[in-house]
Design a protein around this motif. Structure first.
Motif, PDB file in Angstrom:
ATOM      1  N   GLY A 389       0.729  -1.259   0.087  1.00  0.00           N
ATOM      2  CA  GLY A 389       0.077   0.031   0.211  1.00  0.00           C
ATOM      3  C   GLY A 389       0.880   1.252  -0.008  1.00  0.00           C
ATOM      4  N   GLU A 390       1.825   1.320   0.709  1.00  0.00           N
ATOM      5  CA  GLU A 390       2.799   2.530   0.828  1.00  0.00           C
ATOM      6  C   GLU A 390       3.431   2.589  -0.496  1.00  0.00           C
ATOM      7  OE1 GLU A 390       4.017   4.591   3.178  1.00  0.00           O
ATOM      8  OE2 GLU A 390       2.157   3.862   4.322  1.00  0.00           O
ATOM      9  N   GLN A 391       3.833   1.531  -1.070  1.00  0.00           N
ATOM     10  CA  GLN A 391       4.370   1.662  -2.560  1.00  0.00           C
ATOM     11  C   GLN A 391       3.263   2.363  -3.568  1.00  0.00           C
ATOM     12  OE1 GLN A 391       7.572   1.648  -3.015  1.00  0.00           O
ATOM     13  NE2 GLN A 391       8.197   1.127  -0.807  1.00  0.00           N
ATOM     14  N   VAL A 392       2.034   1.903  -3.350  1.00  0.00           N
ATOM     15  CA  VAL A 392       1.155   2.563  -4.311  1.00  0.00           C
ATOM     16  C   VAL A 392       1.019   3.963  -4.101  1.00  0.00           C
ATOM     17  CG1 VAL A 392      -1.346   2.274  -4.985  1.00  0.00           C
ATOM     18  CG2 VAL A 392       0.178   0.082  -4.839  1.00  0.00           C
ATOM     19  N   LEU A 393       0.895   4.385  -2.811  1.00  0.00           N
ATOM     20  CA  LEU A 393       0.633   5.645  -2.292  1.00  0.00           C
ATOM     21  C   LEU A 393       1.710   6.413  -3.043  1.00  0.00           C
ATOM     22  CD1 LEU A 393      -0.499   5.430   1.123  1.00  0.00           C
ATOM     23  CD2 LEU A 393      -1.687   6.176  -0.552  1.00  0.00           C
ATOM     24  N   LYS A 394       3.015   5.974  -2.847  1.00  0.00           N
ATOM     25  CA  LYS A 394       4.155   6.951  -3.683  1.00  0.00           C
ATOM     26  C   LYS A 394       3.728   7.181  -5.100  1.00  0.00           C
ATOM     27  CE  LYS A 394       7.639   5.187  -0.053  1.00  0.00           C
ATOM     28  NZ  LYS A 394       9.056   4.529  -0.251  1.00  0.00           N
ATOM     29  N   SER A 395       3.335   6.004  -5.678  1.00  0.00           N
ATOM     30  CA  SER A 395       3.187   6.355  -7.126  1.00  0.00           C
ATOM     31  C   SER A 395       1.935   7.086  -7.293  1.00  0.00           C
ATOM     32  CB  SER A 395       3.123   4.856  -7.762  1.00  0.00           C
ATOM     33  OG  SER A 395       4.262   4.117  -7.738  1.00  0.00           O
ATOM     34  N   VAL A 396       1.081   7.132  -6.556  1.00  0.00           N
ATOM     35  CA  VAL A 396      -0.192   7.880  -6.869  1.00  0.00           C
ATOM     36  C   VAL A 396       0.324   9.413  -6.697  1.00  0.00           C
ATOM     37  CG1 VAL A 396      -2.260   8.834  -5.845  1.00  0.00           C
ATOM     38  CG2 VAL A 396      -1.992   6.185  -6.145  1.00  0.00           C
ATOM     39  N   ASP A 397       1.255   9.529  -5.692  1.00  0.00           N
ATOM     40  CA  ASP A 397       1.841  10.879  -5.563  1.00  0.00           C
ATOM     41  C   ASP A 397       2.704  11.328  -6.503  1.00  0.00           C
ATOM     42  OD1 ASP A 397       1.165  13.071  -3.649  1.00  0.00           O
ATOM     43  OD2 ASP A 397       2.814  12.192  -2.030  1.00  0.00           O
ATOM     44  N   THR A 398       3.293  10.745  -7.263  1.00  0.00           N
ATOM     45  CA  THR A 398       4.547  11.074  -8.165  1.00  0.00           C
ATOM     46  C   THR A 398       3.892  11.063  -9.520  1.00  0.00           C
ATOM     47  OG1 THR A 398       5.574   8.925  -8.250  1.00  0.00           O
ATOM     48  CG2 THR A 398       6.133  10.616  -6.547  1.00  0.00           C
TER      49      THR A 398
END
Length: 406
Positions: A389-398
């Motif tokens: 989930g953290e990795q997906v959040l990073k990608s959503v953000d960038t």
């Protein structure tokens, strides 16, 4: 990238018209938003349910919040008990308060229901009964289940690479009729004094017509091919099904219609799945075939679904079960629930840009090599539910969605 973004291939079409404690293993993550103020607000009912449900819903909620904030969308979440959790809390699998909250929301996101703990309950006290009643209560009759083999996961499929590579299909399942709901049903005694159990497979013309139209519309937005699956060589209900689907096809001359018996369809799905684009079928056949199709992709933990009606909120959920064996161990794959949240945005709310942002983030995370246990292979990075989930959040953000992804 656009070629691989096939998991949610259908462009959106709109169908016209006492909370329990939040489940978070860590605080909700806040990120800086590209949009300073929200322009739109939606009420979302969350039904975490049982097993791994609370874990994957927590992750999907964070992803929804971030994608929404970037696109100028505010979500108001209402978490309610459902399934076994509701049984333990209230004595019934679908409390009236939960159904009311679901009906009054803009969309419903469900985690998973069921578990060994409640397997021996009487039928009306099983978590699955609550799910059937929820579908009935929301009047969601069309279940859309995409099954696509992503290039990043082709080696995870149990089929040979040359068979699985490039598979991209959508199962349109009728959800509120057929043998699961038909009457008469129950138990009795036959002429020999033997106990019998019986169910009725029954469909009315209007039930077939409305799901057929959804399937034709879906096929029209994909490659223009629709396969209707039935058992018309044996079952009267299937004979009517084929008759009505054929009749409705006259309204869609641009869609190529074919018919296939369900036993052959089950075989063809593993023999040559690329022959299919859109499949429409009844409740029980759809239940079985969509699960079969999901395993072509490598893991049932990757696939989302959308259940829609003629009006009112849609129901969005991963197709995997509650997986009680790994519940609470941070081993669950949250991607199916995250992608269900993307379907919620696309089909339930018409928020295509936010949906694409999530879809792209999932692909980016896979491209970076992050894998939960169910899709892990040598050379990739094994992570748990929260880290994924953290990795997906990073990608959503960038990552910024490209217009060509639709």
């Amino acid at each position: 990238m656009a070629a691989s973004m096939q998991l949610l291939n259908v462009t959106p079409f709109r169908f016209h018209s006492t909370s329990i404690p939040q489940h978070h293993s860590r605080p909700v993550i806040a990120r800086c938003s590209a949009t300073s103020s929200t322009a739109k607000s939606y009420n979302i009912t969350l039904l975490p349910g049982d097993g791994i449900g609370p874990e994957v819903i927590s992750v999907a909620k964070n992803v929804l919040n971030l994608a929404g904030s970037i696109e100028g969308i505010e979500f108001k979440f209402n978490e309610m008990p459902m399934g076994g959790a509701a049984l333990d809390l209230t004595g019934v699998p679908l409390p009236e308060e939960t159904l009311t909250a679901a009906k009054q929301s803009d969309a419903v996101l469900l985690g998973a229901i069921g578990g060994y703990k409640w397997d021996k309950n009487e039928k009306h006290l099983k978590p699955e009964t609550g799910l059937l009643h929820l579908r009935q209560g929301l009047k969601v009759f069309a279940n859309l289940r995409p099954a696509s083999v992503l290039p990043q996961l082709v080696d995870a499929s149990t089929l040979k690479k040359e068979v699985a590579e490039g598979v991209d299909l959508m199962v349109v399942r009728e959800l509120t009729g057929g043998i699961y709901f038909g009457k008469p049903r129950g138990f009795g005694t036959d002429e020999n004094g033997q106990k019998i159990g019986f169910n009725t497979e029954v469909y009315a013309e209007y039930e077939i017509d409305r799901i057929a139209r959804i399937a034709f519309e879906t096929a029209r937005k994909r490659s223009g091919k629709l396969c209707s699956v039935d058992k018309a060589n044996v079952l009267e209900a299937s004979m009517l099904w084929r008759e009505r689907v054929t009749a409705i096809s006259a309204e869609y001359p641009d869609v190529e219609l074919s018919h296939m018996y369900v036993d052959n369809a089950a075989m063809q799905l593993v023999r040559n799945p690329k022959q299919f684009d859109t499949i429409v079928t009844n409740n029980i056949f759809g239940d079985i075939l969509s699960d079969e199709a999901s395993m072509i992709t490598g893991s049932i933990g990757m696939l989302p679904s959308a259940s829609l009606g003629a009006s009112g909120p849609g129901l969005f959920e991963p197709i995997h079960g509650s997986a009680p064996d790994i519940a609470g161990q941070d081993k669950a794959n949250p991607l199916a629930t995250i992608l269900s949240a993307a379907m919620l945005l696309k089909y339930g709310l018409g928020e295509v840009k936010a949906a694409e942002r999530i879809e792209l983030a999932v692909l980016d995370t896979l491209n970076e090599g992050f894998r939960t246990g169910d899709i892990h292979s040598a050379g990739n990075k094994l992570v748990g539910c929260e880290e994924m989930g953290e990795q997906v959040l990073k990608s959503v953000d960038t990552k910024t969605p490209a217009a060509s992804l639709l």
